[in-house]
Design an enzyme around this catalytic site. Structure first.
Site, mmCIF file in Angstrom:
data_model
loop_
_atom_site.group_PDB
_atom_site.id
_atom_site.type_symbol
_atom_site.label_atom_id
_atom_site.label_comp_id
_atom_site.label_asym_id
_atom_site.label_seq_id
_atom_site.Cartn_x
_atom_site.Cartn_y
_atom_site.Cartn_z
ATOM 1 N N ASP A 1 80.309 55.889 41.045
ATOM 2 C CA ASP A 1 81.178 56.970 41.524
ATOM 3 C C ASP A 1 82.548 56.397 41.901
ATOM 4 O O ASP A 1 82.650 55.616 42.852
ATOM 5 C CB ASP A 1 80.532 57.643 42.743
ATOM 6 C CG ASP A 1 81.247 58.921 43.175
ATOM 7 O OD1 ASP A 1 82.409 59.131 42.770
ATOM 8 O OD2 ASP A 1 80.630 59.700 43.922
ATOM 9 N N HIS B 1 80.216 60.373 39.796
ATOM 10 C CA HIS B 1 80.200 61.360 40.869
ATOM 11 C C HIS B 1 79.322 62.560 40.530
ATOM 12 O O HIS B 1 78.699 63.150 41.414
ATOM 13 C CB HIS B 1 81.623 61.827 41.162
ATOM 14 C CG HIS B 1 81.715 62.786 42.301
ATOM 15 N ND1 HIS B 1 81.387 62.443 43.597
ATOM 16 C CD2 HIS B 1 82.065 64.102 42.338
ATOM 17 C CE1 HIS B 1 81.543 63.488 44.381
ATOM 18 N NE2 HIS B 1 81.954 64.513 43.652
ATOM 19 N N SER C 1 79.520 66.130 47.701
ATOM 20 C CA SER C 1 80.932 66.114 47.309
ATOM 21 C C SER C 1 81.795 66.797 48.378
ATOM 22 O O SER C 1 81.704 66.444 49.561
ATOM 23 C CB SER C 1 81.087 66.770 45.936
ATOM 24 O OG SER C 1 82.387 66.606 45.426
#
Length: 363
Positions: free
Chosen positions: A309, A342, A145
């Site tokens: 995601d 995600h 991330s």
């Protein structure tokens, strides 16, 4: 912070990427495993926006970490083999200096007087901790991330400083979709009546803004498929009914997570880190992503992503893998099956852990 947390004072003053400086700053960090004789087995993990340095438990701090099932003896990132280091980002409120910290010149929290923060600052500050430990070159750099952005910022500033590179559910820059979501999160915070241009107090916290920001985050971190499987149109009476109250289970799920987050993270830290993510672009001074990798990295790379995601869509991981391969690197690329969007790298540990272990342990 737990007793496993240690602190490192940065060089004084610490100059920032976009101008300005911090007269005093420190970083919180934790580690697991032991450095080998040549200090060649170090694995550095950069965090996402909100986690602290406590990625896993240890004998001195039994509290489970944010990547608990990934890191430890015999686990996917095996601390019997590797020295694992996690540093809380500069700008955070989880032990490192950030907008919630006291400005030594005024004796008051920095809040909105904190200098403009860049992802490059997070990477360079972390490098000082690594240097302090006597580690000249990392065995591996792992960035999930926001941590993937920080990993790229690290490489640009410190070329060839790692043998291996893992980029997980990340990108070279934010998409308009991600920027739009984070923009709404920031707007929710700064328009809360208790925000008061950053002059909020413990008794009058911008709770509504933080709750809404967290709900927007939770929606973007997961996927519509997962919501359908977990909640469908299930109704509930957990929260007191009002005219437009929470009639569905998915609403109370978001509310529960939002309430937990309100007291755990500082609003200004959230604003600064969120904006830093939107401003970062790994190609801002290079002709292409390939050229950046040509200059900064040669080694074994791993790129992981999931189709569900929406915050860092799979096309962005493909872009990273293609550029790494074009620059002559050995690339292992996986489109992993997960409905958890995600957050899959946090929630679906076995799916992500298996390719990480294989890649990490390859010579």
């Amino acid at each position: 912070m737990g007793p496993a947390t240690r602190y490192f004072d940065l060089e004084q003053p610490f100059k920032l990427y976009r101008g300005g400086s911090l007269p005093h700053a420190r970083l919180a960090w934790e580690s697991w495993g032991e450095l080998d004789e040549n200090r060649s087995n170090a694995v550095l993990i950069f965090t996402g926006l909100s986690p602290g340095a406590h990625a896993a438990s240890s004998p001195t701090d039994r509290e489970p970490g944010w990547w608990e099932d990934m890191i430890g003896p015999g686990r996917y990132i095996d601390t019997d083999r590797h020295f694992v280091l996690c540093v809380n980002s500069l700008g955070s409120c989880m032990g490192s200096t950030g907008p919630a910290s006291i400005n030594p010149d005024t004796g008051k929290p920095w809040r909105l007087t904190f200098p403009d923060l860049a992802i490059e600052d997070i990477a360079r500050a972390t490098r000082l901790v690594v240097d302090h430990l006597g580690i000249e070159r990392l065995h591996a750099l792992i960035g999930p991330s926001m941590g993937g952005l920080t990993a790229l910022a690290w490489l640009k500033q410190f070329p060839e400083s790692t043998r291996k590179l893992a980029l997980i559910s990340t990108a070279c820059s934010a998409t308009p979709m991600a920027i739009a979501i984070r923009s709404l999160q920031r707007e929710a915070i700064v328009t809360d009546r208790n925000f008061r241009d950053g002059n909020y107090t413990e008794d009058a916290w911008p709770e509504v803004g933080m709750r809404l920001a967290r709900k927007l985050g939770m929606i973007s971190y997961r996927s519509a498929t997962e919501w359908q499987q977990r909640f469908a149109r299930q109704s509930q009476d957990y929260f007191p009914p009002t005219l437009f109250g929470m009639r569905f289970a998915v609403e109370s799920y978001l509310e529960t997570h939002a309430r937990k987050f309100v007291g755990q993270f500082d609003p200004c830290s959230y604003l600064y880190l969120s904006r830093a993510m939107d401003m970062f672009d790994a190609c801002d001074s290079d002709e292409s992503l390939k050229r950046m990798f040509d200059r900064c990295f040669s080694g074994q790379s791993l790129v992981l992503g999931v189709k569900t995601d929406i915050l860092f869509p799979l096309v962005q991981q493909k872009e990273l893998a293609v550029a790494l391969e074009a620059s002559g690197n050995e690339v292992e690329y996986h489109e992993l099956p997960s409905v958890q969007g995600h957050d899959a790298f946090l929630a679906d540990i076995p799916t992500f852990g298996k390719p990480i272990r294989k890649w990490l342990n390859e010579s």
